[in-house]
Structure formats: structure tokens, C-alpha cells
Scaffold this motif. Structure first.
Motif, PDB file in Angstrom:
ATOM      1  N   GLN A  33     100.497  63.372  62.229  1.00  0.00           N
ATOM      2  CA  GLN A  33     100.218  64.554  63.494  1.00  0.00           C
ATOM      3  C   GLN A  33     101.223  65.002  64.337  1.00  0.00           C
ATOM      4  OE1 GLN A  33      96.719  63.051  65.031  1.00  0.00           O
ATOM      5  NE2 GLN A  33      95.831  64.970  65.379  1.00  0.00           N
ATOM      6  N   GLN A  34     102.196  64.731  64.504  1.00  0.00           N
ATOM      7  CA  GLN A  34     102.676  65.264  65.179  1.00  0.00           C
ATOM      8  C   GLN A  34     104.319  66.865  65.031  1.00  0.00           C
ATOM      9  OE1 GLN A  34     105.579  62.929  68.283  1.00  0.00           O
ATOM     10  NE2 GLN A  34     106.729  64.544  68.699  1.00  0.00           N
ATOM     11  N   HIS A  35     104.294  65.663  63.411  1.00  0.00           N
ATOM     12  CA  HIS A  35     105.321  67.196  62.971  1.00  0.00           C
ATOM     13  C   HIS A  35     104.480  67.972  62.462  1.00  0.00           C
ATOM     14  CE1 HIS A  35     108.249  64.039  63.201  1.00  0.00           C
ATOM     15  NE2 HIS A  35     107.329  62.812  62.632  1.00  0.00           N
ATOM     16  N   MET A  36     103.531  67.610  62.147  1.00  0.00           N
ATOM     17  CA  MET A  36     102.306  68.817  61.328  1.00  0.00           C
ATOM     18  C   MET A  36     101.812  69.902  62.559  1.00  0.00           C
ATOM     19  SD  MET A  36     101.578  68.055  58.147  1.00  0.00           S
ATOM     20  CE  MET A  36     100.191  69.060  58.291  1.00  0.00           C
ATOM     21  N   VAL A  37     101.928  70.035  63.533  1.00  0.00           N
ATOM     22  CA  VAL A  37     101.521  70.414  65.293  1.00  0.00           C
ATOM     23  C   VAL A  37     102.957  70.878  64.957  1.00  0.00           C
ATOM     24  CG1 VAL A  37     101.525  69.975  67.081  1.00  0.00           C
ATOM     25  CG2 VAL A  37      99.667  68.533  66.451  1.00  0.00           C
TER      26      VAL A  37
END
Length: 520
Positions: A368-372
Motif C-alpha cells: 500500500q505504501q508503494h501504491m500511494v
């Protein structure tokens, strides 16, 4: 109970002046209730049998019901001080660190769900760890696992005591200490040729901060650079530190006792006025939501419909699989074909919920952090809700149990988005209240602006309302249609509404500017 008490507890935590900080006293209180319920539910009947052997079975049923209510209430009420504490910790952190913090928090929730499914599914007698019955063993393991989690939360999440802006005598004492410190520092500076400048070391948020264990009551004057000035100040600093340490046990214990007495008194009054608060619940709930700033109201409706979809899926999924997919019936006589099929469907549905939690945990922790970073918070949040909506729609036409478990696992992405992004947004809104909450007209009794815990409570109201609405409506709806299919239909519809509401949530300053001119 949670809908009545959690907003009140949130307001108290915003103004709590305990030496332990604002959030940890409430975490300790609610955790104590949770631990008590973990004893009452499995061992209540045993304890009653030891105290009064001739007790009626109805008494055991009442004690069990009270234990279940206390367990459900305490764990849900705990979310507010925990989320508020996390937001306090992340308040001054850069955006990437906030994203990581809230995604790890979301992963922790999912990991807790995974451990819960595993603990109750293990046959403890087969591994030689049976303590009483299977259920008593499971509750005992949960009790033991909760203790180190609570200890780490209370120790690692270090808070400074809250110092209100209107405490006159306290402010006078702080000013006197600052004056004395300034005189000492100036006299020391006169003994050196260093031209050091004085800078004030103030807390970052006006009297409260998390992430530091220092307990200084004042904001001392700190000298600038200069080695000669520094070593001459060491004797005075050592003397001052020893003096504070000598006063610490007496002052801290006295303040802690006063804080606990005040907290117990407030909780007692809350219980006494509970019937009145219950009667006024619809009015109070509407007032809390309607008086919230517009950015919070928009986030509230997205949370409300999002949680309605998630909870409709999580609470009724096993019943849906047992009835709709396997053709069983929950009220069928034991050992009949319908009863066997329903039990098999419930077990398979439990595996689906396990995969749902596993996906949510792995996605939040790893992706999720990389998607953000790639797409932004808005795209990740709305994308997660959209994936959940599509997954719920797919369960309606699911051709096989394998396909059903696959789409159920994908729905965990929506759960991860819903347990991370809203808390991040509340923290962002509170980072500049004058900018994001320009329309906030609510003022507390102490003439102070609403705190972060009160804002988090608005989102908690959405979480509680989603369960109440579903509990009231879904039973009659299923009885009316004679099928378990409405569970997933409602989950898909509410998911679609949450996507629409999510498109109107404020994520950036650009959205805020468009909102203020009526274009968003």
C-alpha cells in the motif's frame, strides 16, 4: 454502549491532564475491561459454581451475556484512544512516514484477525496445551497474548502530560521557573567570551507531544553554541535534574491518584446517566455529525457506507456460504443433511475470511505504501473501495467455492484502505485546523477548540452505526426474501455508495480550494 460513551470518552481524552498523557489512561481503563471480559466469558460459570454451587443455569446465561457485551464493547471502544495516540505520534512526521505508520497500523488490525481465526481453529488437545475446554484454552491464549501487546503500547508510545492553555496558577509557576533559568543562564554567559544566542525550546503542538519521555514542566531557555558555556552549565543542570528526580515519585503518584479518582468519578456519572443518554442518542449522534466540519462530514459518509459493506460481508459471509452456496440451513436438526451442509459451508466461509484478512495484512504491510507513492492517497483509497465493490458483486454470481474464496480474498484490499487512509486524513486536517476546518464553530465547555480525539470519534460513530443498522435491518430482510443472497447484494450496493462518497472527500489543498468556492 459504544455509540453513547466513545464520543464522550474522546472529549475527555482531549483534555486529560494525567501524568501518563492524554490517551494512555483510557487505553489502560478499556484494556482492563477487555481483560476482565476475557475471564468472565470462559470462566464465569466456573467461578459462579465455586461461589454458589446451586445457582440456576439462567444466572450463568446472564453472566455470559454480560461478558460478551463487555468484550465487544471494550475492544471496539479501544480503537478511539489507540487511533488518537497514533495520530498524535504522526502529527509532526513527514507525509511518507505518516503513510507508513497508518499502513502498519492497518496491517496490525488484519494480523490480529488472522491470529484470532488461527487460535479458535487449533485443536489444543492434540498439541497437549488444553486448559479446561477448547474454548477456555482459546480465551486463555488470547489473554496471555494481549498482555505483552498492551505493555509495549503503554511503554513505547511515550507521551508528555497535556498542559491546558487556561491554567493560570500553572502558567505563573512555569513563568517563574523560566525566569530563574534565564537568570542562571545569563550569569553563566557573562563568564565566557562566547557570543551565544538564546532560543526557546517549545513543544511542537502547544503543550502536548507524543514520542518523548521527557517530563519537563516548563520550556527552558537553551543557550546557543559554545563549548566554554556548555561545560560551565553542567553542574547547574545536574543539580536541577537531581532536584526534579527527588520530587518525581511524590508529585507523579499524587497527580496519578487524582487523575484516576477523577476518571472513576466521570465514568460513574456516565453510567448513572446512561438511560438518559440512550434516550437522547439519535439527537446527540445527529448533533455530533452535523456540527462537525464539512471535511469530516464528507469523510464520515464515506466511512459509514464503506463499513456497512465491510461489516455486512464479515458478519454474514459464513452464513451466506452455508445457506446460499452449500444449500444448508442453520436451524436444521443435528446430523441431518441440511445441518451437515451448513456446518461445512461455515467452515469454508471461515477460510474465506481468513484469506480476506491475510490479503489485507500483506497488502497494507508490503504494497500500500508503494501504491500511494505511485498513484496518491485518493486513487489508492477509492481503488480499494472499488475493488471491494467488484468483489462483492462477483460473490453474487460466483460459480464455485474456489472462485468465491478468491474474490473474498481480494476484498481485503478494501479493508486495508478503510483502516488506514481515513486516520491519515484526520491527522492531516488537524495539522492545520484553520485551513481545513475553517467552518468549525463547535466550542467545548472549557472554551477550547475540539481536539483530535473528538474528530476521530466522528469516524468511530460511522463504524458503530454501520453495525447497528445492519443488525436491525438484515435479519428482517433475509426473512422477507427467504434467501441469504441479500447479504452480498447489500454489501455491493453500500460499497458502490462509499466509492461515490469517497470521490467527494478532501485529499489535497486543491480540493479544499474547490470546496470553498462550491466547485467540489
Amino acid at each position: 454502549m459504544a455509540l453513547v460513551s466513545v464520543p464522550v470518552l474522546a472529549e475527555w481524552s482531549d483534555r486529560c491532564s494525567s501524568p501518563l498523557g492524554r490517551r494512555r489512561p483510557f487505553i489502560m481503563l478499556l484494556s482492563s475491561l477487555l481483560l476482565l471480559s476475557l475471564i468472565i466469558v470462559p470462566y464465569g460459570a466456573t467461578i459462579i459454581a465455586l461461589v454458589a454451587p446451586d445457582t440456576s443455569p439462567k444466572v450463568n446465561m446472564v453472566v455470559l451475556a454480560l461478558g460478551v457485551i463487555l468484550l465487544d464493547y471494550s475492544y471496539q471502544a479501544l480503537f478511539n484512544p489507540c487511533e488518537s495516540l497514533l495520530s498524535d505520534l504522526m502529527a509532526t512526521a513527514p507525509e511518507w512516514e505518516q503513510t507508513r505508520g497508518f499502513t502498519v497500523y492497518s496491517a496490525g488490525i488484519s494480523l490480529g484477525c488472522i491470529l484470532g481465526y488461527l487460535i479458535v481453529s487449533i485443536d489444543w488437545s492434540s498439541i497437549g496445551l488444553l486448559i479446561g475446554t477448547q474454548e477456555q484454552t482459546a480465551f486463555s491464549v488470547i489473554f496471555v497474548l494481549f498482555l505483552p501487546c498492551l505493555f509495549l503500547t503503554l511503554v513505547l508510545a511515550q507521551e508528555k502530560p497535556f498542559r491546558g492553555k487556561g491554567s493560570g496558577s500553572e502558567q505563573e509557576r512555569v513563568v517563574k521557573e523560566q525566569t530563574k533559568t534565564a537568570e542562571v543562564n545569563l550569569s553563566v554567559l557573562d563568564l565566557t567570551t562566547d557570543k551565544a544566542t538564546l532560543t526557546r525550546d517549545y513543544p511542537s503542538d502547544g503543550g502536548y507531544e507524543s514520542g518523548s519521555s521527557e517530563s519537563d514542566e516548563s520550556s527552558p531557555l537553551v543557550g546557543g553554541s559554545g563549548e566554554g558555556m556548555r561545560w560551565r552549565r553542567y553542574p547547574h543542570l545536574i543539580h536541577q535534574t537531581l532536584h526534579k528526580l527527588s520530587r518525581l515519585p511524590r508529585v507523579t503518584l499524587h497527580r496519578l491518584a487524582n487523575s484516576l479518582c477523577k476518571l472513576i468519578l466521570r465514568v460513574s456519572l456516565l453510567i448513572l446517566y446512561f438511560p438518559y443518554q440512550l434516550a437522547m442518542l439519535p439527537v446527540d449522534t445527529w448533533r455530533r455529525v452535523s456540527t462537525a466540519p464539512v471535511v469530516l462530514r464528507r469523510l464520515f459518509f464515506s466511512e459509514l457506507f464503506g463499513w456497512m459493506g465491510i461489516m455486512c460481508h464479515n458478519m454474514f459471509f459464513t452464513d451466506f456460504v452455508g445457506q446460499y452456496m452449500y444449500g444448508g440451513h442453520p436451524d436444521a436438526p443435528e446430523r441431518t443433511q441440511e445441518a451437515v451442509l451448513y456446518d461445512e459451508g461455515v467452515r469454508m466461509g471461515s477460510w474465506g475470511l481468513f484469506l480476506h484478512s491475510m490479503t489485507a495484512c500483506l497488502y497494507a504491510f508490503c504494497l500500500q505504501q508503494h501504491m500511494v507513492r505511485l498513484a496518491g492517497h485518493r486513487a489508492v483509497f477509492m481503488g480499494g473501495l472499488a475493488i471491494f465493490t467488484v468483489a462483492m458483486s462477483a460473490t453474487i454470481v460466483s460459480p464455485s467455492i474456489v472462485f468465491l474464496n478468491v474474490v473474498t480474498a481480494l476484498s481485503g484490499i478494501g479493508f486495508a484502505a478503510l483502516t488506514s487512509t481515513p486516520n491519515m486524513l484526520v491527522t492531516m486536517y488537524n495539522s492545520d485546523r484553520q485551513l481545513y476546518m475553517w467552518d468549525d464553530t463547535s466550542v467545548t465547555e472549557s472554551c477550547e477548540e475540539r481536539g483530535l480525539g473528538t474528530d476521530v470519534a466522528v469516524l468511530d460513530i460511522a463504524y458503530f452505526l454501520s453495525q447497528i443498522v445492519l443488525s436491525v435491518c438484515m435479519g428482517p430482510l433475509v426473512d422477507l426474501t427467504g434467501s441469504a443472497l441479500p447479504y452480498m447484494v447489500v454489501a455491493a450496493l453500500t460499497g458502490a455508495v462509499s466509492v461515490y462518497c469517497g470521490s467527494r472527500v478532501i485529499f489535497t489543498d486543491k480540493h479544499l480550494m474547490q470546496l470553498r468556492v462550491g466547485a467540489f
